[in-house]
Design an enzyme around this catalytic site. Structure first.
Site, PDB file in Angstrom:
ATOM      1  CE  LYS A   1      -2.781  -3.889   1.113  1.00 24.86           C
ATOM      2  NZ  LYS A   1      -3.573  -3.823  -0.070  1.00 24.86           N
TER       3      LYS A   1
ATOM      4  CG  HIS B   1       4.404  -1.606   1.741  1.00 26.23           C
ATOM      5  ND1 HIS B   1       3.052  -1.810   1.852  1.00 26.23           N
ATOM      6  CD2 HIS B   1       4.972  -2.266   2.781  1.00 26.23           C
ATOM      7  CE1 HIS B   1       2.810  -2.570   2.913  1.00 26.23           C
ATOM      8  NE2 HIS B   1       3.948  -2.852   3.489  1.00 26.23           N
TER       9      HIS B   1
ATOM     10  CB  CYS C   1       0.849  -9.089  18.596  1.00 28.77           C
ATOM     11  SG  CYS C   1       1.952  -7.824  17.969  1.00 28.77           S
TER      12      CYS C   1
ATOM     13  CB  CYS D   1       6.122  -8.929  14.851  1.00 28.12           C
ATOM     14  SG  CYS D   1       4.957  -7.818  15.612  1.00 28.12           S
TER      15      CYS D   1
ATOM     16  CG  HIS E   1      -0.307  -0.120   2.523  1.00 25.46           C
ATOM     17  ND1 HIS E   1       0.375   0.937   3.077  1.00 25.46           N
ATOM     18  CD2 HIS E   1      -0.192  -1.138   3.412  1.00 25.46           C
ATOM     19  CE1 HIS E   1       0.857   0.589   4.248  1.00 25.46           C
ATOM     20  NE2 HIS E   1       0.537  -0.675   4.480  1.00 25.46           N
TER      21      HIS E   1
ATOM     22  CB  CYS F   1       3.922 -11.583  16.961  1.00 26.62           C
ATOM     23  SG  CYS F   1       2.858 -10.741  15.763  1.00 26.62           S
TER      24      CYS F   1
ATOM     25  CE  LYS G   1       2.584   0.624  10.312  1.00 21.78           C
ATOM     26  NZ  LYS G   1       3.195  -0.626  10.603  1.00 21.78           N
TER      27      LYS G   1
ATOM     28  CG  HIS H   1       0.600  -7.155  13.831  1.00 22.72           C
ATOM     29  ND1 HIS H   1       1.905  -7.211  14.248  1.00 22.72           N
ATOM     30  CD2 HIS H   1       0.625  -6.659  12.574  1.00 22.72           C
ATOM     31  CE1 HIS H   1       2.684  -6.775  13.284  1.00 22.72           C
ATOM     32  NE2 HIS H   1       1.940  -6.439  12.264  1.00 22.72           N
TER      33      HIS H   1
END
Ligand code: MSP
Length: 709
Positions: free
Chosen positions: A320, A20, A160, A139, A17, A136, A317, A163
């Site tokens: 996705k 990146h 986590c 991660c 996205h 995780c 943040k 996430h």
């Protein structure tokens, strides 16, 4: 002299996205700027393809891990080409994949070296032990107690903190890297090289993390638990920890541990690299990676720069998982590559977090590019066309004309060349420090100055008076020469537009190898024939574009998450009217971690999955033989109204509903009732024991299709 710049290699479990894309654009701009200076530059990006996360994504999509990686890479290839970041467009030099056979060789060699090494405190750098703890998958990292949320029920797994996903319990034999022995060596490294970790605030964070003491790092998993990875040399029942594997790509890509790759590129030639990373993965790059390199006896990176994160308009943040990621195909459809590059580099103060909104992107494109640089270019060139027969006029002013020129607000050549040189030096300095936003402000000071000179001198009036010819020529020359400087400076940020302006100025040199440090006043030759004048940055119609974007976003958002993860670039653009085949997720992921007894809380990500829209009832009718159901059509801002069946017939007269604003669940899976398809649901309060419906509505004016959140 050589220069080597890298982006992280991105996980091949899901599609990239805007976040990146951002690091790629940053690295691309740096690489272009170095190449302009005549420095042989190598720019790496790529994908991180091993590990449990990819294995799981593959399973979910019914693919083998290799197919999953290939799929994501094929999207990357399309995406980087569409954004002008691939080799063919002068972007990256290698798209690195950790499934490359030469990488296997290289990372195995690195492992062997580490396995033979002694730590600075004289112990074996690698040892076999037993790992017991929480991992995780998202991660790809082990979690200590302060990094996870304990479960409500002690028999459950913790989650986590990053996430919000459940952790895996790992209890198995593992190789350990004796990281705990590297604290002093690392602290010494940070102290001896001020610019090793940047910006300074991040360096301090890393230092205090290391000073707080390091734990040894589990660097392998049994291949019975993670099989998709590089086998440990001499002990293939273990696979390497994915970060050991991934970090080493930066050296294996240029030939470490593989003769053929080394001959083609050259480890000695390009290493060390500048690593551009998001702050989310700084610890891996600034602590683990340097420690591995010390153990292997290799030189440290040139530096590690951690930039901030792109947040959505609410300050979360972008990712996705949260469903708030800016889709690259939507971006690509509505904005030029250069306006995206400009916006990303101008808007985020490098190192800090930045908030993304399409509205801001449109505003900046219109103000800085369309009305700013684009307008300066087109008015200057059009006037040269009109008043000077399409040839660059002379810029010098004779003694007799000097006073008139001065009165008209036209600076002498010494003053303007001085101003330009100063702005250029500042631009270069800020750019070298990776302060892109400030560098661009410097460049826009040139735009503003040239614009002001034109507005003060009014060439259109000067052109009416033959006695003012020299002044007219001087203004237009100064504006055109300023444009030439701007093209050379801005090429790394706006590679397409600067080339266009350059051509329109009648210039043919290759901007990609024109060094801004060598710019000299007067480089633009008088009587150069200018090219065809074309508009550069068309103004964006905000209302229309926003409406289209919203439609596309809701189409993307209403797809099943799996489908959204695997959407090829362009699919949204081709799919036409939004589909309504979404899955209803409400409550599915409710966690009870911090719940009041009896209340199943959902978190904001669960809520964000429900697409609620304002709709206007267009038609409403009863259905024969169904005394509870009304068949209504509702305009929710899409091409065609939705058809919805609502169980309100006993309480609402159909005619009275027409024209009412209601709330529609737009991404509810469609279903058939009584032979009619229902493409959503309307919201109503349910009153009393009999559940009398009262339709939710609005007290104020609201446009159809507006999202409720
Ligand atoms: N595979 C690892 C990196 C291994 S490098 C040896 C990884 N991959 S990732 O796909 O999760 O990419 C993380 C990187 O993507 C970030 O460090 C950053 O460069 C970029 N970004 C992802 N989301 C971002 C934002 N919301 N904002 C800015 N950059 C972001 O971690």
């Amino acid at each position: 002299m050589t220069f080597y710049v890298t982006t992280p290699i991105y996980y091949a479990n899901s599609l990239p996205h805007l976040g990146h894309l951002y690091t790629m654009i940053v690295a691309d701009a740096i690489a272009r700027s170095k190449r302009q200076q005549g420095i042989e530059t190598f720019f790496l990006t790529g994908t991180d393809e091993h590990g449990i996360n990819i294995e799981r994504a593959a399973q979910k999509n019914n693919r083998t891990p290799q197919e999953q990686a290939d799929y994501v890479v094929s999207y990357f290839t399309k995406m980087t080409a569409a954004f002008g970041l691939d080799t063919a467009h002068g972007g990256y030099d290698i798209f690195m994949r950790t499934t490359n056979p030469f990488h296997y060789e290289g990372v195995s060699e690195l492992w062997r070296r580490v396995a033979q090494a002694k730590t600075p405190k004289g112990n074996d750098a690698l040892y076999k032990g037993h790992y017991e703890g929480w991992f995780c998958a998202a991660c790809a990292g082990y979690k200590t107690e302060d990094e996870y949320a304990p479960p409500a029920n002690p028999d459950d797994q913790p989650t986590c903190l990053i996430h919000d996903t459940k952790l895996d319990r790992v209890s198995e034999e593992s190789y350990f890297f004796r990281l705990s022995d590297y604290d002093e060596a690392l602290l010494q490294l940070y102290d001896s090289r001020e610019d090793f970790v940047r910006p300074a605030a991040r360096r301090n964070e890393v230092k205090s993390f290391v000073a707080g003491g390091l734990q040894d790092l589990s660097v392998s998993r049994l291949n019975t638990s993670v099989s998709w990875g590089v086998p440990v040399p001499a002990d293939p029942k273990h696979t390497m920890y994915v970060w050991f594997d991934a970090l080493s790509n930066y050296i294996t890509a240029i030939g470490f541990g593989n003769e053929q790759q080394n001959r083609a590129l050259g480890f000695e030639k390009f290493w060390p690299a500048l690593h551009m990373v998001g702050k989310d993965i700084l610890r891996f790059h600034a602590v683990y990676w340097p420690a591995f390199l010390i153990a292997a006896g290799l030189e440290q990176p040139r530096g590690i720069y951690a930039h901030g994160m792109w947040l959505d308009r609410n300050g979360r943040k972008m990712s996705k998982t949260l469903g708030n990621a800016v889709e690259l195909d939507v971006l690509n459809k509505h904005f030029s590559i250069d306006s995206i590059r400009y916006f990303l580099l101008r808007e985020m103060v490098f190192g800090d977090d930045g908030r993304f909104s399409y509205e801001n992107l449109i505003a900046r494109t219109n103000s800085d590019l369309a009305s700013g640089l684009g307008n300066l270019s087109s008015r200057t060139l059009t006037m040269i066309q009109r008043y000077c027969d399409g040839r660059v006029p002379a810029g010098s002013i004779s003694d007799e004309a000097r006073l008139a020129a001065k009165r008209a607000g036209v600076e002498d050549e010494i003053a303007i060349s001085h101003f330009l040189s100063h702005a250029r030096d500042e631009f270069i300095r800020e750019f070298e420090e990776l302060a892109f936003s400030r560098a661009l402000e410097e460049a826009w000071a040139i735009v503003a100055r040239a614009d002001k000179m034109i507005s003060d001198a009014k060439p259109w009036d000067l052109a009416k008076d033959p006695k003012q010819r020299e002044t007219l020529n001087a203004v237009l020359y100064r504006a055109a020469e300023s444009l030439r400087w701007l093209c050379v400076l801005l090429y790394p940020v706006l590679p397409t537009a600067t080339r266009e302006i350059y051509q329109q100025l009648g210039l043919a040199d290759d901007l990609s190898s024109t060094n801004p440090a060598e710019l000299k006043w007067g480089g633009l030759q008088a009587s150069t024939k200018i090219g065809e004048v074309k508009p550069l940055f068309p103004r964006i119609d905000k209302a229309k574009t926003m409406e289209e974007i919203k439609k596309q976003e809701s189409a993307a958002g209403s797809q099943e998450p799996e489908a959204a993860e695997t959407r090829p670039l362009g699919r949204v653009l081709e799919s036409g009217a939004p589909s309504n085949v979404g899955v209803q997720h409400s409550g599915q992921h409710a966690t009870e971690a911090d719940a009041v007894p009896g209340v199943a809380y959902i978190d904001i990500t669960d809520f964000a999955r429900i697409d609620l829209r304002v709709g206007e009832v267009k038609t409403a009718e009863r259905i024969p033989k169904a005394d509870k159901l009304l068949l209504i059509t509702v305009d929710i801002g899409e091409e065609k109204p939705r058809q919805i069946l609502a169980g309100i017939a006993q309480y609402y007269e159909p005619e009275k509903l027409v024209g009412r604003k209601i709330v529609v669940v737009a991404n509810l899976k469609s279903r058939k009732m009584r032979g009619y398809e229902s493409q959503g649901m309307l919201l109503a309060a349910s009153i009393g024991d009999e559940g009398k419906p009262v339709i939710a509505t609005f007290a104020e004016e609201v446009p159809n299709g507006a999202r409720l959140k």
